[in-house]
Scaffold this motif. Structure first.
Motif, PDB file in Angstrom:
ATOM      1  N   GLY A   1       0.799  -1.219   0.000  1.00  0.00           N
ATOM      2  CA  GLY A   1       0.000   0.000   0.000  1.00  0.00           C
ATOM      3  C   GLY A   1       0.834   1.272   0.000  1.00  0.00           C
ATOM      4  N   VAL A   2       2.169   1.090  -0.081  1.00  0.00           N
ATOM      5  CA  VAL A   2       3.090   2.225  -0.102  1.00  0.00           C
ATOM      6  C   VAL A   2       3.153   2.785  -1.530  1.00  0.00           C
ATOM      7  CG1 VAL A   2       5.543   2.810   0.156  1.00  0.00           C
ATOM      8  CG2 VAL A   2       4.455   1.267   1.800  1.00  0.00           C
ATOM      9  N   ASN A   3       3.190   4.115  -1.678  1.00  0.00           N
ATOM     10  CA  ASN A   3       3.336   4.725  -3.001  1.00  0.00           C
ATOM     11  C   ASN A   3       4.809   4.931  -3.335  1.00  0.00           C
ATOM     12  OD1 ASN A   3       0.776   4.985  -4.136  1.00  0.00           O
ATOM     13  ND2 ASN A   3       0.332   6.796  -2.900  1.00  0.00           N
ATOM     14  N   ILE A   4       5.102   4.862  -4.631  1.00  0.00           N
ATOM     15  CA  ILE A   4       6.478   5.046  -5.097  1.00  0.00           C
ATOM     16  C   ILE A   4       6.541   6.301  -5.958  1.00  0.00           C
ATOM     17  CG2 ILE A   4       8.387   4.038  -6.428  1.00  0.00           C
ATOM     18  CD1 ILE A   4       7.560   2.342  -3.972  1.00  0.00           C
ATOM     19  N   SER A   5       7.563   7.133  -5.694  1.00  0.00           N
ATOM     20  CA  SER A   5       7.771   8.258  -6.599  1.00  0.00           C
ATOM     21  C   SER A   5       9.196   8.239  -7.131  1.00  0.00           C
ATOM     22  CB  SER A   5       7.452   9.586  -5.914  1.00  0.00           C
ATOM     23  OG  SER A   5       8.367   9.826  -4.891  1.00  0.00           O
TER      24      SER A   5
END
Ligand code: G
Ligand code: G
Ligand code: MN
Ligand code: NA
Length: 253
Positions: free
Chosen positions: A149-153
């Motif tokens: 559920g972690v976002n990646i940028s």
């Protein structure tokens, strides 16, 4: 004492602290994120910026325990702000290459989220383009993280080795336009064209896009008129201590 020894001692002595730089939604002006940026409160040398110790930390491998500390501290702090009634917004942390190649990074992140009680959607991980060169490896690792559920940028977008292939094959949520393209956006037509193209490409790929290093109102206007989603930079706020972040968030309530 070598800097490696000093950093180990400093980690044990709690000499590292995190500052947080607000990220603003360009349409509403609201704070929609905070980037955690490490500093070293050195007993003799004062506040040491990351440029002076992160390279040595990467070289020696200390970046792995130090980077884990950053993730845990950022999650702990974000949960504490939420528990104090502040708006729930993601905190982003910078990941170094060494951390990215560690076995079981996902397991570590999962255990930090569990320990701190922060929901995964309030943690974002910033990687650089160079970490996507081995697309197969990056794909496996980023899939695991996004399944949590972690976002990646993608940080410093546009400055690294970039094949574009990874943009369609990796689970990336957001591009961060490197501040070197933003700096002369008003005077340099090439920079203006590059920034406009990155924004348009990001949107066509259904990615969020944030401009870094925004220092002037003119830069802000350019970004707004090109429908950039968010901005980060001294024009909004410099990186702040956690106490100053709390004050700022309270003002906004
Ligand atoms: O905060 P400042 O602008 O001085 O940061 C300089 C550089 O240090 C930036 O490129 C930033 O990405 C990097 N940096 C800051 N905090 C961290 C961290 O916690 N981990 C890693 N790997 N890099 C960091
Ligand atoms: O590489 P990364 O994007 O993680 O680094 C963020 C760095 O950029 C931090 O060191 C932060 O202090 C710096 N920074 C943040 N806002 C600005 C700005 O408006 N102008 C400049 N020159 N640097 C900035
Ligand atoms: Mn960053
Ligand atoms: Na950057």
């Amino acid at each position: 004492l070598t800097i490696q020894h000093e950093m180990r001692r400093a980690l044990a002595n709690n000499e590292f602290i995190l500052y947080y730089q607000p990220q603003y939604d360009l349409a509403s002006g609201q704070i929609v994120g905070l980037e955690a940026l490490i500093r070293w409160m050195h007993p003799e040398r004062g506040l040491v910026p990351p440029g002076e110790f992160i390279p040595a930390a990467e070289e020696s491998g200390i970046i792995v325990p130090l980077g884990n500390w950053v993730i845990e501290e950022a999650c702990r702090q974000n949960k504490a702000w939420q528990d104090a009634g502040m708006p729930c917004i993601p905190v982003s942390v910078n990941l170094s290459f060494r951390q990215f190649t560690e076995l079981n990074l996902t397991g570590k992140v999962a255990s930090i989220l569990e320990k701190t009680g922060l929901k995964a959607r309030y943690l974002e991980i910033e990687i650089t383009e160079s970490m996507t060169m081995d697309v197969e490896r990056a794909s496996k690792c980023l899939k695991e993280l996004t399944e949590l559920g972690v976002n990646i940028s993608i940080d410093d977008f546009g400055t690294g080795y970039s094949s574009f292939h990874y943009l369609k094959s990796l689970p990336i949520a957001r591009l961060k336009i490197d501040r070197s393209f933003v700096r002369h956006i008003q005077q340099d037509t090439n920079d203006a064209a590059i920034v406009a193209a990155i924004i348009a490409m990001a949107h066509n790929l259904q990615l969020q896009v944030i401009a870094e290093g925004v220092e002037t109102q003119d830069q802000l206007h350019f970004l707004r008129s090109h429908r950039c989603d968010e901005m980060q930079g001294y024009y909004g706020s410099p990186p702040l201590s956690s106490a100053n972040v709390l004050e700022l968030l309270q003002e906004k309530l």
